[in-house]
Every structure is written in C-alpha cells, then in structure tokens.
Design a protein around this motif. Sequence first.
Motif, PDB file in Angstrom:
ATOM      1  N   GLN A  60     -43.845 -18.607 -14.057  1.00  0.00           N
ATOM      2  CA  GLN A  60     -43.837 -19.827 -13.244  1.00  0.00           C
ATOM      3  C   GLN A  60     -42.459 -20.090 -12.664  1.00  0.00           C
ATOM      4  O   GLN A  60     -42.335 -20.555 -11.529  1.00  0.00           O
ATOM      5  CB  GLN A  60     -44.308 -21.011 -14.081  1.00  0.00           C
ATOM      6  CG  GLN A  60     -45.787 -20.973 -14.416  1.00  0.00           C
ATOM      7  CD  GLN A  60     -46.220 -22.125 -15.300  1.00  0.00           C
ATOM      8  OE1 GLN A  60     -45.483 -23.088 -15.492  1.00  0.00           O
ATOM      9  NE2 GLN A  60     -47.416 -22.024 -15.860  1.00  0.00           N
ATOM     10  N   GLY A  61     -41.418 -19.794 -13.438  1.00  0.00           N
ATOM     11  CA  GLY A  61     -40.064 -20.005 -12.928  1.00  0.00           C
ATOM     12  C   GLY A  61     -39.694 -19.034 -11.826  1.00  0.00           C
ATOM     13  O   GLY A  61     -39.073 -19.414 -10.836  1.00  0.00           O
TER      14      GLY A  61
ATOM     15  N   ARG B  27     -41.926 -19.788  -8.768  1.00  0.00           N
ATOM     16  CA  ARG B  27     -41.865 -21.221  -8.417  1.00  0.00           C
ATOM     17  C   ARG B  27     -43.272 -21.785  -8.177  1.00  0.00           C
ATOM     18  O   ARG B  27     -43.537 -22.435  -7.176  1.00  0.00           O
ATOM     19  CB  ARG B  27     -40.993 -21.435  -7.183  1.00  0.00           C
ATOM     20  CG  ARG B  27     -39.610 -20.866  -7.307  1.00  0.00           C
ATOM     21  CD  ARG B  27     -38.703 -21.227  -6.138  1.00  0.00           C
ATOM     22  NE  ARG B  27     -39.279 -20.884  -4.862  1.00  0.00           N
ATOM     23  CZ  ARG B  27     -39.263 -19.662  -4.345  1.00  0.00           C
ATOM     24  NH1 ARG B  27     -38.718 -18.666  -5.008  1.00  0.00           N
ATOM     25  NH2 ARG B  27     -39.811 -19.427  -3.176  1.00  0.00           N
TER      26      ARG B  27
ATOM     27  N   ASP C 263     -33.321 -21.832 -13.379  1.00  0.00           N
ATOM     28  CA  ASP C 263     -33.202 -23.168 -12.781  1.00  0.00           C
ATOM     29  C   ASP C 263     -32.789 -23.069 -11.316  1.00  0.00           C
ATOM     30  O   ASP C 263     -33.300 -23.805 -10.459  1.00  0.00           O
ATOM     31  CB  ASP C 263     -32.184 -24.009 -13.548  1.00  0.00           C
ATOM     32  CG  ASP C 263     -32.674 -24.396 -14.934  1.00  0.00           C
ATOM     33  OD1 ASP C 263     -33.892 -24.388 -15.155  1.00  0.00           O
ATOM     34  OD2 ASP C 263     -31.827 -24.714 -15.785  1.00  0.00           O
TER      35      ASP C 263
ATOM     36  N   LEU D 264     -35.574 -22.317  -8.894  1.00  0.00           N
ATOM     37  CA  LEU D 264     -36.457 -23.429  -8.550  1.00  0.00           C
ATOM     38  C   LEU D 264     -36.061 -24.063  -7.219  1.00  0.00           C
ATOM     39  O   LEU D 264     -36.887 -24.684  -6.554  1.00  0.00           O
ATOM     40  CB  LEU D 264     -36.423 -24.498  -9.647  1.00  0.00           C
ATOM     41  CG  LEU D 264     -36.990 -24.088 -11.015  1.00  0.00           C
ATOM     42  CD1 LEU D 264     -36.833 -25.227 -12.012  1.00  0.00           C
ATOM     43  CD2 LEU D 264     -38.455 -23.691 -10.884  1.00  0.00           C
TER      44      LEU D 264
ATOM     45  N   ARG E 235     -43.065 -29.570 -19.445  1.00  0.00           N
ATOM     46  CA  ARG E 235     -42.384 -30.208 -18.316  1.00  0.00           C
ATOM     47  C   ARG E 235     -42.673 -31.699 -18.248  1.00  0.00           C
ATOM     48  O   ARG E 235     -41.812 -32.490 -17.862  1.00  0.00           O
ATOM     49  CB  ARG E 235     -42.804 -29.541 -17.005  1.00  0.00           C
ATOM     50  CG  ARG E 235     -42.254 -28.147 -16.830  1.00  0.00           C
ATOM     51  CD  ARG E 235     -42.497 -27.631 -15.414  1.00  0.00           C
ATOM     52  NE  ARG E 235     -42.229 -26.209 -15.338  1.00  0.00           N
ATOM     53  CZ  ARG E 235     -43.147 -25.272 -15.511  1.00  0.00           C
ATOM     54  NH1 ARG E 235     -44.402 -25.617 -15.727  1.00  0.00           N
ATOM     55  NH2 ARG E 235     -42.817 -23.993 -15.458  1.00  0.00           N
TER      56      ARG E 235
ATOM     57  N   ALA F 280     -37.795 -30.406 -15.835  1.00  0.00           N
ATOM     58  CA  ALA F 280     -37.959 -29.043 -15.320  1.00  0.00           C
ATOM     59  C   ALA F 280     -36.913 -28.060 -15.801  1.00  0.00           C
ATOM     60  O   ALA F 280     -37.068 -26.854 -15.586  1.00  0.00           O
ATOM     61  CB  ALA F 280     -37.940 -29.075 -13.785  1.00  0.00           C
TER      62      ALA F 280
ATOM     63  N   HIS G  43     -35.085 -25.322 -17.687  1.00  0.00           N
ATOM     64  CA  HIS G  43     -35.674 -24.317 -18.563  1.00  0.00           C
ATOM     65  C   HIS G  43     -35.067 -24.321 -19.964  1.00  0.00           C
ATOM     66  O   HIS G  43     -35.719 -23.871 -20.916  1.00  0.00           O
ATOM     67  CB  HIS G  43     -35.517 -22.929 -17.936  1.00  0.00           C
ATOM     68  CG  HIS G  43     -36.461 -22.689 -16.810  1.00  0.00           C
ATOM     69  ND1 HIS G  43     -36.139 -22.974 -15.503  1.00  0.00           N
ATOM     70  CD2 HIS G  43     -37.731 -22.210 -16.787  1.00  0.00           C
ATOM     71  CE1 HIS G  43     -37.159 -22.662 -14.717  1.00  0.00           C
ATOM     72  NE2 HIS G  43     -38.138 -22.198 -15.470  1.00  0.00           N
TER      73      HIS G  43
END
Length: 331
Positions: A74-75, A78, A213, A216, A266, A271, A273
Amino acid sequence: MSQSALIRRQHILPLCLVLPVLFLILGVLSGSQSLNWLLEADAGQTILLHIRLPRVLMAFLIGAALAWAGVLIQGVVRNPLADPGLIGVSGGAAVAAAVFVVISSTMPLPLWLQPAMAFFGGMFALMVVMRMGLSGASMHAMSFLVLAGIAINVLAHALIGLLSYMASDSALRQITFWSLGSLSGANWYWISALAGVLVAALLYWPKRLRQLDALLLGEVEARSLGVSVTQMQWRAVIWVALMVAIAVSASGVIGFVGLISPHIARLLTGAAHQRVLPLAVVIGGCLLVAADALARTIVAPAEMPIGIVTTLLGAPVFISLLLREKRRLSW
C-alpha cells in the motif's frame, strides 16, 4: 493535531504489547474442552502444547506477515485498496505451491523448494500487476491496479483448477487446502520460517520507513527528497513476495488480512509508517488468531476453512473502502 488523536497515539505502544498476549491466550483456550481438562489431563496437556499452541503461534505470525506485506504494498503503490490477495500475489504464490504439490506427488522434492517456488510465483504475479496497474494515468492508477489484480487472480484460479484436474487424489486434497486456507498443518518448521522472515524484516525495514512516507507524497516529490523510487519499489516487491510465499506455503490463501490491518492502524495512529507498521502487524496477527478461533468453534466439532472466515470479515471492509474512495474522487 487534535487532543483525541494524541491520546490514541499514546496508547499505541501498550496496545502493541498487550493485544498479542490477550489474543494468544484466547486462541489457546478456544475449543470444546474445558480449561481444567486441558491443564490437568495428560491428553489435554498434549493437545495444549503440541496442537493448539503451535497453531495459535503460526496464526499470529502469518497474520503479522500478511499485514506487513499489506503495509509495504500500500505504501509503495500509494493505494489503500492494495492487498497481497487482491492484487494477485497470493494467487501467484498459490499456483506455484500447487505446481510443487502436483510434482511432489510423483517424485520426491525437498520441502524447502515449496516456499522457494511460491516466492518466485508471488513475485512474478506482483511484478505483472505493478507493470499493468501503474502504467496508466496517475488519477486512474487505483482502478488499473485493482483491475490488474482481478485479472491475475482469475488466471491463478484457472491454473489451480487445471492443476486440480491433473492431480492425484492426495494432491487434489492438498491443492484444495491451498485454495481455502487452513492452519491444520501448523508445525514448528513453519513457525521457525515465519519468525525468521519477520525478524529479518524487523532488522531491515525500520530505517527505510521514512522513504515510504516520502512516497506517499508522490514519485516526483520522493525523488526530490533523495528517494530512489525504483529501488524502493523493488525492495518492497521482494519482501512482499517473500512474506506472502511463506504464508501461502504454510496455510494456503488467506485473504483480506493485509487490507484490513493497515486500514485499522491508520485510523488509530495516522499515516506515518513508523507508527502504522508495528500496529498493523500486531492487529494482523490478532485478527488471524481470532478468525482461527472462530473457524474452530463456529461449526464444532468440524472446522471451517480460515480463508472463508477472513473473506467474510474482509469483504464488507473492502466494499466500504471502495465506496469511500468513490466519494473522495467524486469531490
């Protein structure tokens, strides 16, 4: 930052320490037999130490590995809808594991070859999905990614069906095991393998969470901050494939844990990490322990495949995320 958000974040560390203990105890004690019988009878102690304890530990480690893989994928892409099961990684690993089952039914193969094949199958599926899903326009990247994952999953199910048709009776039962998911084959070998992968990830990823991060913000922004986007994507692909391969080899396909756990984390902590990852890993492990306890008790004395339980729990969450994302894009 609101006062309520600060209070929630202050409780993250206690949650990470207390929740695993509570859920592991819950999982070990869940069943038709009373606690007194389990502790006092010789047969009860054997069941407790050699059947339930390995099963509960493996459930927690598999849930933690799937949640970790969910946070990474997911990171990198995004996309809050990305999940190792939804985007085809679990399907690719399951196809490779099914190939191992079919071949090993006719000739002896070393056991370590199964997770190795599942690793390459999962990594290949993930690379195909990322190639297809991230090649579209950025505003439609989420739709492309989900559609690419659906396509890979459909192909994986077709290949597993073909392998099932070709397999012997014993191999067919094992392939069915991969398709539905089960923890009945829990043993210390898989517990050691899962623990080893998680410890290696714990040593490798904490120093690189700030780069996630930065991703994102977008690829251009991340590059301006000195992040090698391509290198980070490859790292995530390899680790996601490795974790999913071990999990699929140990228990078969278990969906939605990698989707639900990061989402809950989250909501609780934001958000970043550095806070999301440990909480999501703990939540993933606890979710799978609870799902396994439910699978063992809801149709007792029979056992429901755990993949069915996690799908029933995760599908409504996925639908709610889709609806929320649709509302966000419509604005």
